[in-house]
Each structure stands twice: as C-alpha cells, then as structure tokens.
Design a protein around this motif. Structure first.
Motif, short mmCIF file in Angstrom:
data_model
loop_
_atom_site.label_atom_id
_atom_site.label_comp_id
_atom_site.label_asym_id
_atom_site.label_seq_id
_atom_site.Cartn_x
_atom_site.Cartn_y
_atom_site.Cartn_z
N ALA A 1 -2.78 11.43 -4.04
CA ALA A 1 -2.83 10.22 -4.87
C ALA A 1 -1.54 9.41 -4.73
CB ALA A 1 -3.08 10.58 -6.32
N THR A 2 -0.42 10.08 -4.69
CA THR A 2 0.87 9.39 -4.53
C THR A 2 0.95 8.71 -3.17
OG1 THR A 2 1.94 11.03 -5.95
CG2 THR A 2 3.38 9.73 -4.53
N VAL A 3 0.52 9.41 -2.14
CA VAL A 3 0.53 8.84 -0.78
C VAL A 3 -0.41 7.64 -0.71
CG1 VAL A 3 -0.01 9.30 1.64
CG2 VAL A 3 1.18 11.03 0.28
N ALA A 4 -1.60 7.75 -1.28
CA ALA A 4 -2.57 6.64 -1.24
C ALA A 4 -2.04 5.42 -1.99
CB ALA A 4 -3.90 7.09 -1.82
N ASP A 5 -1.42 5.64 -3.15
CA ASP A 5 -0.85 4.51 -3.91
C ASP A 5 0.26 3.83 -3.11
OD1 ASP A 5 -2.57 5.05 -6.00
OD2 ASP A 5 -1.05 6.07 -7.23
N PHE A 6 1.12 4.65 -2.50
CA PHE A 6 2.20 4.10 -1.68
C PHE A 6 1.63 3.27 -0.53
CE2 PHE A 6 4.92 4.26 2.03
CZ PHE A 6 6.15 3.85 1.52
N ALA A 7 0.63 3.81 0.14
CA ALA A 7 0.04 3.14 1.30
C ALA A 7 -0.64 1.83 0.91
CB ALA A 7 -0.96 4.06 1.99
N ALA A 8 -1.34 1.83 -0.22
CA ALA A 8 -1.99 0.60 -0.67
C ALA A 8 -0.95 -0.47 -1.00
CB ALA A 8 -2.88 0.89 -1.88
N ALA A 9 0.14 -0.07 -1.68
CA ALA A 9 1.20 -1.03 -1.99
C ALA A 9 1.86 -1.55 -0.72
CB ALA A 9 2.23 -0.37 -2.91
N ALA A 10 2.10 -0.66 0.24
CA ALA A 10 2.69 -1.07 1.51
C ALA A 10 1.78 -2.04 2.25
CB ALA A 10 2.98 0.16 2.38
N THR A 11 0.47 -1.82 2.16
CA THR A 11 -0.49 -2.73 2.79
C THR A 11 -0.41 -4.11 2.19
OG1 THR A 11 -1.97 -0.89 3.32
CG2 THR A 11 -2.95 -3.09 3.25
N HIS A 12 -0.37 -4.18 0.87
CA HIS A 12 -0.27 -5.48 0.20
C HIS A 12 1.03 -6.20 0.60
CE1 HIS A 12 -3.87 -5.34 -2.23
NE2 HIS A 12 -3.57 -4.12 -2.62
N ARG A 13 2.15 -5.47 0.64
CA ARG A 13 3.42 -6.08 1.03
C ARG A 13 3.37 -6.59 2.47
NH1 ARG A 13 5.41 -1.61 -1.73
NH2 ARG A 13 5.92 -0.55 0.22
N LEU A 14 2.82 -5.78 3.35
CA LEU A 14 2.72 -6.17 4.75
C LEU A 14 1.89 -7.43 4.92
CD1 LEU A 14 3.11 -5.51 7.83
CD2 LEU A 14 0.90 -4.38 7.68
N LEU A 15 0.75 -7.48 4.23
CA LEU A 15 -0.12 -8.64 4.37
C LEU A 15 0.48 -9.89 3.75
CD1 LEU A 15 -3.60 -6.96 3.90
CD2 LEU A 15 -2.43 -7.59 6.04
N THR A 16 1.22 -9.71 2.66
CA THR A 16 1.91 -10.86 2.05
C THR A 16 2.97 -11.38 3.01
OG1 THR A 16 1.53 -10.00 -0.17
CG2 THR A 16 3.34 -11.58 0.08
N ASP A 17 3.76 -10.48 3.63
CA ASP A 17 4.78 -10.88 4.58
C ASP A 17 4.16 -11.49 5.84
OD1 ASP A 17 6.67 -9.94 2.83
OD2 ASP A 17 7.09 -8.10 3.94
N ALA A 18 3.00 -11.01 6.25
CA ALA A 18 2.36 -11.54 7.46
C ALA A 18 1.92 -12.97 7.27
CB ALA A 18 1.16 -10.67 7.83
N HIS A 19 1.61 -13.35 6.03
CA HIS A 19 1.20 -14.73 5.73
C HIS A 19 2.41 -15.66 5.55
CE1 HIS A 19 -3.11 -14.63 5.58
NE2 HIS A 19 -3.09 -13.54 4.85
N ALA A 20 3.57 -15.07 5.33
CA ALA A 20 4.76 -15.88 5.02
C ALA A 20 5.26 -16.64 6.24
CB ALA A 20 5.88 -14.99 4.48
#
Length: 194
Positions: free
Chosen positions: A175-194
C-alpha cells in the motif's frame, strides 16, 4: 478414452491443465527447476506420466504456463482500473497502481525469476509480448494526455512500475509503495505538461 470429470471435455481439459500447473508450481516451490520433471508432475497431479503430454509438449512448455498463469487476470485488472477513471491522468495513475497491486497479490517475484533464468528464448519472447500488451494500454492513455514526449513518458512511468514491483518483491509494504507510485505519477504528468 479417459473418464471425463467435468460437465464437458473443454471443462475437463481446463481442470486437468490447472491441476498440472498447480503440481508444477508446488514442485518448483519445494525443489526448484531441477525437480520439475514429467514424472514428478504426473505423480503430484495423480495421472499417468504419458497423459501429461496431452496438455503440453514439454516440461519447458509447462514452465511457460506456470510463468504466464497470472497474466490474463493481471491484464484484465489493469484494463478495468484504467476504464474506471475519467481522465487520462487518473487513468495513468490507475495503470501504475493496478500493476503494483497485482504484483503484491501474486507470485510475481518467483515467476519473474523463473522467466529470466529458466525459459527458452522463444518462451521469453512470448512473455515479453504479454508485457507489451500492458505497455500499449499505458501508451494509449499517455497519448490522450498530449504530453510533448509521449514515448519517454511511457518509459518513465513503466520504470516507476518496475521499480515499485521490485520493492514489493523485496518485502516493502504494497500500500505504501502504491501510494508513492501514484503520487509520483501525478507529479511526473504535471511536470510533463509544464
């Protein structure tokens, strides 16, 4: 003709094949690849040794069936997770999370180890093709995002999935790994749009 122990020949074959795969998995868990022989599988499954070859051509084929056994359910779970989300960003996060959850539920580490060390080159290629079908689902989602470098984005998201699955295989809390990965995905996609 052998006695059918199910409602149809198809059901009987599916049940028997499942028994053989179960037997192979048990043998692999107890004694490794060296212990996986036709005689050992037949004995464990309770059928005649020559009967097992009605279900696969060789022990190598049976080993491939063991390695790929969870793939259909895994792919289905990932596709359902993607379909349950409304936006491409949430679908990408769902892809990452669903892959990690599937790895946590199954025997991914052992199957991956078998795939790398024990499968024939042609069987490894078939396993690679199954992985490719998952990557194509992610590529479709990333394509809808309209990021400037979609192929690189897919590669990085898949690297996040792969690294997180390795962490789970090493014993990290899923659960900790999945939460981390989901948050990292959101950050990556936000940065990719920047």
């Amino acid at each position: 003709m052998p006695r059918i122990e199910a409602g149809s020949v198809r059901e009987h074959r599916a049940q028997r094949l499942a028994q053989l795969i179960d037997a192979a998995e048990a043998i692999l868990g107890e004694g490794g690849v060296e212990a996986l022989t036709a005689g050992a599988v037949a004995k464990r499954a309770g059928i005649a040794r020559n009967s097992i070859y009605r279900y696969f051509d060789s022990i190598e084929d049976l080993l491939e069936l063991v390695v790929t056994r969870e793939f259909p359910a895994w792919i289905d779970a990932v596709e359902r997770a993607i379909a349950a989300e409304a936006t491409p960003e949430e679908q990408a996060a769902a892809y990452v999370r669903a892959n990690i959850e599937q790895a946590a539920r199954g025997t991914h580490g052992r199957r991956a180890s078998l795939s790398r060390a024990s499968l024939s080159p042609s069987a490894r290629e078939r396993v690679k093709h199954l992985h490719t079908s998952l990557h194509e689902a992610l590529a479709g989602v990333v394509g809808e995002l309209g990021v400037p470098q979609p192929e690189l984005t897919v590669a990085v998201l898949q690297a996040v999935v792969d690294a997180c699955i390795r962490r789970i295989d090493q014993g990290d809390e899923p659960a900790t790994v999945a939460d981390f990965a989901a948050a990292a995905t959101h950050r990556l996609l936000t940065d990719a749009h920047a």
